[in-house]
Design an enzyme around this catalytic site. Structure first.
Site, PDB file in Angstrom:
ATOM      1  N   TYR A 138      -2.120  -4.450  13.001  1.00 50.15           N
ATOM      2  CA  TYR A 138      -2.355  -3.108  12.452  1.00 50.15           C
ATOM      3  C   TYR A 138      -3.842  -2.944  12.198  1.00 50.15           C
ATOM      4  CZ  TYR A 138      -1.703   0.960   9.326  1.00 50.15           C
ATOM      5  OH  TYR A 138      -1.764   2.203   8.743  1.00 50.15           O
ATOM      6  N   TYR A 196      -2.267  -0.403   1.669  1.00 46.25           N
ATOM      7  CA  TYR A 196      -1.763  -1.538   2.438  1.00 46.25           C
ATOM      8  C   TYR A 196      -2.391  -2.791   1.842  1.00 46.25           C
ATOM      9  CZ  TYR A 196      -0.062  -3.930   6.665  1.00 46.25           C
ATOM     10  OH  TYR A 196       0.603  -4.740   7.547  1.00 46.25           O
TER      11      TYR A 196
END
Length: 460
Positions: A317, A327
């Site tokens: 990612y 995140y």
């Protein structure tokens, strides 16, 4: 029947060169046929006639061959001519014919660079090489993975990237084997039996994807000795059977004998909703263990039973290299480790086992697992990530799992046999952007154009 009867055998009749027919006269020492024909009188005329006849026959037969889709293209020269001609580089026409023959006989096999070089030296050769390239393009879409075993770790439902990759591999004929986290194993198995999943299982030919076997797998643990007592006695693991990486490897080897394709679709951070400043050491290391080191362990343990030419793929990612608020819990660090390890594993596993290792940096997808991260302000983390991507990526469209699935198919097969140690972005181009186009800093300016297919979605 007439087409089927045509068969030409490619032979070497001399060295190729820029002169149109120089390759036909090496034994006579002719460097410029048109000049030498005049000097040699009848002999030269005979040679010219012979050369013309040979080339005309080869061209005509090759055209017939192309039209009929024959498997081999060749040119049979008289034995005497073969004996006179030195065995050197293929002629342009023959080389091009060999290229086309290879394409037809070998499907999507690559055209040999030497054949291309020879083919470029004549107009006729260039035409045939161009035709061979077109064949490659058409054949490239027909990947046959029949007999190949693909192990995909991390599938627990039909909504994620792992499932999309499995579906594309199944479309190509691969045997699909899955490793699933033990606490959700029974739920996943039950879901596959429901009629509601038939659409997700449907392959391009209308049949339903079959998973040959599902193994319980917890990639946090390499061997049984690593499993803590609280996990062994956890009711969620009850009845699961052996689930450490080495135990699964041993079972797969016993059941299938090999693994040609290995997919790591695993990521977990118990403190993912916490900022890095608030992440505990235990949470940080847990994210790294489950999301990054698990790849190292799987490659080291699966690789010995992977044939040369095998391929490994993981999923990353953009948080590995850019700040993505929300995140957290060390997950961004784990993804950076994953990409770094991909490069090192490509080197080590490539040299030791002859296998390739790559990763896909995928854009945001509203999978079941991603939807569980955060829910502040009425939106989950992944919903905000998708909105941001659609508004700021070069392609202002939502990313679908199928895009990652088809890209993975390429990376995992001979279509990209020369690619290893690579992080490939599949994110509508978001990784390329250095500024947010929906930022207040751009207020008062004309809004940027939207990708046509996504215009209505963005306006909505």
């Amino acid at each position: 029947q007439a087409c089927a009867a045509v068969k030409i055998v490619a032979v070497d009749v001399g060295s190729s060169g820029p002169a149109d027919f120089r390759f036909l006269f090496p034994a006579m020492g002719v460097s410029s046929p048109t000049r030498q024909w005049r000097r040699r009188g009848a002999g030269g005329l005979f040679a010219a006639a012979f050369a013309t006849a040979m080339v005309t026959a080869a061209a005509a037969a090759m055209l017939v061959s192309m039209a009929c889709g024959l498997r081999a293209v060749s040119f049979a020269a008289p034995p005497a001519a073969v004996q006179r001609a030195p065995a050197v580089a293929s002629t342009p026409a023959v080389a091009a014919g060999e290229a086309r023959g290879a394409m037809l006989a070998g499907g999507a096999a690559a055209i040999d660079p030497l054949v291309l070089a020879a083919g470029r030296s004549s107009t006729f050769g260039r035409d045939v090489v161009a035709e061979a390239r077109a064949l490659v393009t058409r054949q490239a879409l027909k990947v046959d993975l029949t007999g190949k075993v693909a192990f995909i770790a991390g599938i627990a439902d039909t909504s994620g990237y792992g499932w999309a990759i499995a579906r594309e591999l199944a479309n190509a004929g691969a045997t699909i084997v899955v490793g699933t986290w033990p606490p959700v194993l029974k739920i996943f198995q039950a879901g596959l039996k429901k009629k509601a999943t038939d659409e997700a299982r449907k392959l391009d030919d209308g049949s339903l994807m079959e998973i040959s076997k599902i193994y319980p797998l917890d990639a946090m643990y390499d061997v049984p000795e690593d499993v803590p007592e609280e996990v062994k006695t956890n009711k969620r693991y009850a009845g699961a059977g052996p689930f450490t990486i080495q135990e699964v490897v041993d079972q797969v080897k016993q059941d299938f004998g090999k693994v040609d394709i290995l997919v790591h679709s695993l990521a977990n951070g118990p403190e993912v909703t916490k900022p890095l400043l608030e992440t505990s050491r235990k949470g940080y290391l847990a994210a790294s263990s489950a999301s990054a080191y698990s790849l190292v362990s799987m490659v080291s343990r699966f690789a010995p039973m992977m044939p040369p030419g095998g391929s490994v793929l993981s999923l990353s990612y953009i948080a590995s290299e850019r700040v993505i608020p929300g995140y957290g819990g060390g997950m961004s660090s784990a993804k950076a480790q994953l990409e770094s390890d991909t490069r090192t594993l490509a080197w080590e596993a490539g040299r030791k086992y002859g296998i390739r290792v790559n990763t896909i940096s995928a854009g945001p997808l509203k999978s079941r697992a991603a939807s569980a991260i955060g829910n502040e302000g009425g939106k989950t983390f992944i919903e905000r990530a998708i909105d941001y991507s659609v508004n700021n990526a070069p392609l202002s469209l939502p990313l679908y799992a199928e895009s990652v699935g088809t890209t993975a198919l390429c990376l995992l097969t001979d279509l990209m046999s020369g690619v290893t140690g690579m992080t490939l972005y599949v994110d509508m181009g978001l990784h390329a952007m250095g500024t947010a186009m929906d930022s207040p800093a751009y207020e008062g300016l004309e809004k940027p154009l939207q990708t046509p297919e996504g215009k209505e979605l963005v306006e909505a």
